[in-house]
Design a protein around this motif. Structure first.
Motif, PDB file in Angstrom:
ATOM      1  N   SER A  90       0.845  -1.196   0.000  1.00 33.74           N
ATOM      2  CA  SER A  90       0.000   0.000   0.000  1.00 33.74           C
ATOM      3  C   SER A  90       0.881   1.246   0.000  1.00 33.74           C
ATOM      4  CB  SER A  90      -0.892   0.018   1.236  1.00 33.74           C
ATOM      5  OG  SER A  90      -1.766  -1.085   1.225  1.00 33.74           O
ATOM      6  N   PRO A 104      -4.634   1.149  -1.058  1.00 38.18           N
ATOM      7  CA  PRO A 104      -4.287  -0.237  -0.711  1.00 38.18           C
ATOM      8  C   PRO A 104      -3.793  -0.985  -1.945  1.00 38.18           C
ATOM      9  CG  PRO A 104      -6.572   0.279  -0.126  1.00 38.18           C
ATOM     10  CD  PRO A 104      -6.053   1.418  -0.926  1.00 38.18           C
ATOM     11  N   LEU A 105      -2.985  -1.997  -1.740  1.00 41.12           N
ATOM     12  CA  LEU A 105      -2.414  -2.774  -2.837  1.00 41.12           C
ATOM     13  C   LEU A 105      -3.487  -3.263  -3.809  1.00 41.12           C
ATOM     14  CD1 LEU A 105      -0.016  -4.186  -4.199  1.00 41.12           C
ATOM     15  CD2 LEU A 105      -0.404  -6.114  -2.655  1.00 41.12           C
ATOM     16  N   HIS A 106      -4.612  -3.748  -3.284  1.00 45.49           N
ATOM     17  CA  HIS A 106      -5.641  -4.312  -4.170  1.00 45.49           C
ATOM     18  C   HIS A 106      -6.345  -3.243  -5.021  1.00 45.49           C
ATOM     19  CE1 HIS A 106      -7.903  -3.449  -0.446  1.00 45.49           C
ATOM     20  NE2 HIS A 106      -8.932  -3.239  -1.253  1.00 45.49           N
ATOM     21  N   HIS A 107      -6.065  -1.965  -4.785  1.00 44.36           N
ATOM     22  CA  HIS A 107      -6.636  -0.905  -5.615  1.00 44.36           C
ATOM     23  C   HIS A 107      -5.603  -0.249  -6.534  1.00 44.36           C
ATOM     24  CE1 HIS A 107     -10.677  -0.882  -4.097  1.00 44.36           C
ATOM     25  NE2 HIS A 107     -10.269  -0.747  -2.847  1.00 44.36           N
ATOM     26  N   ASP A 110      -5.958  -3.000 -12.062  1.00 40.86           N
ATOM     27  CA  ASP A 110      -7.257  -3.566 -12.435  1.00 40.86           C
ATOM     28  C   ASP A 110      -7.259  -5.080 -12.340  1.00 40.86           C
ATOM     29  OD1 ASP A 110      -8.577  -1.193 -12.940  1.00 40.86           O
ATOM     30  OD2 ASP A 110      -7.906  -1.113 -15.021  1.00 40.86           O
ATOM     31  N   LYS A 111      -6.159  -5.709 -12.727  1.00 39.07           N
ATOM     32  CA  LYS A 111      -6.051  -7.166 -12.680  1.00 39.07           C
ATOM     33  C   LYS A 111      -4.595  -7.523 -12.397  1.00 39.07           C
ATOM     34  CE  LYS A 111      -5.498  -7.348 -17.672  1.00 39.07           C
ATOM     35  NZ  LYS A 111      -5.980  -7.852 -18.905  1.00 39.07           N
ATOM     36  N   ALA A 112      -4.372  -8.754 -12.040  1.00 38.55           N
ATOM     37  CA  ALA A 112      -3.009  -9.205 -11.754  1.00 38.55           C
ATOM     38  C   ALA A 112      -2.155  -9.107 -13.010  1.00 38.55           C
ATOM     39  CB  ALA A 112      -3.021 -10.630 -11.221  1.00 38.55           C
ATOM     40  N   GLU A 116       2.329  -6.134  -9.306  1.00 41.35           N
ATOM     41  CA  GLU A 116       1.746  -5.799  -8.016  1.00 41.35           C
ATOM     42  C   GLU A 116       2.792  -5.503  -6.941  1.00 41.35           C
ATOM     43  OE1 GLU A 116       0.870  -8.499  -9.767  1.00 41.35           O
ATOM     44  OE2 GLU A 116      -1.150  -7.995 -10.380  1.00 41.35           O
ATOM     45  N   ASN A 117       3.941  -6.146  -7.030  1.00 45.85           N
ATOM     46  CA  ASN A 117       4.969  -5.935  -6.020  1.00 45.85           C
ATOM     47  C   ASN A 117       6.019  -4.914  -6.447  1.00 45.85           C
ATOM     48  OD1 ASN A 117       3.905  -7.732  -4.109  1.00 45.85           O
ATOM     49  ND2 ASN A 117       4.678  -9.449  -5.306  1.00 45.85           N
TER      50      ASN A 117
END
Length: 127
Positions: A90, A104-107, A110-112, A116-117
């Protein structure tokens, strides 16, 4: 004693002087009948004789928001500065002077995508 009072008065005068706008600068930017390119109204709640409070400071005028009350859910804010990262991905972003938001990371995506990291440098702007 009177020397202590004079010393305190001089310190008080010098500290107040540091907050004053130099007269030449003030006259150049805010002469009578001059036009100020843009201002931001700060408040209409505590008006003196129905006159709202405003600012002409560029940092405040250009800020996305000025207070947390200015934040509008669903509104898109562009060129937002990343100010810190949290463990887990985040990040904290600057929305205005002293107004921060968390993504937050999940926002972040849009997709993996495998990104992400990915680490973003602090002080960069996200578009």
């Amino acid at each position: 004693s009177s020397s202590d009072n004079n010393s305190r008065k001089k310190n008080s005068d010098s500290s107040q002087a540091s907050y004053r706008t130099p007269e030449a600068l003030f006259a150049k930017h805010f002469a009578l009948n001059s036009i100020i390119p843009s201002i931001r109204v700060l408040s209409t709640s505590n008006t003196l004789e129905s006159i709202p409070s405003a600012t002409a400071a560029p940092s405040a005028v250009q800020a996305h928001v000025f207070t947390y009350g200015d934040i509008e859910p669903g509104r898109i804010y562009k060129d937002v500065q990343v100010i810190t990262h949290f463990d887990g991905g985040s990040m904290l972003v600057q929305l205005g002077q002293g107004v921060k938001g968390i993504i937050p990371l999940h926002h972040l995506f849009d997709k993996a995508t495998g990104d992400e990291n990915k680490q973003y440098r602090i002080q960069t702007k996200l578009k």
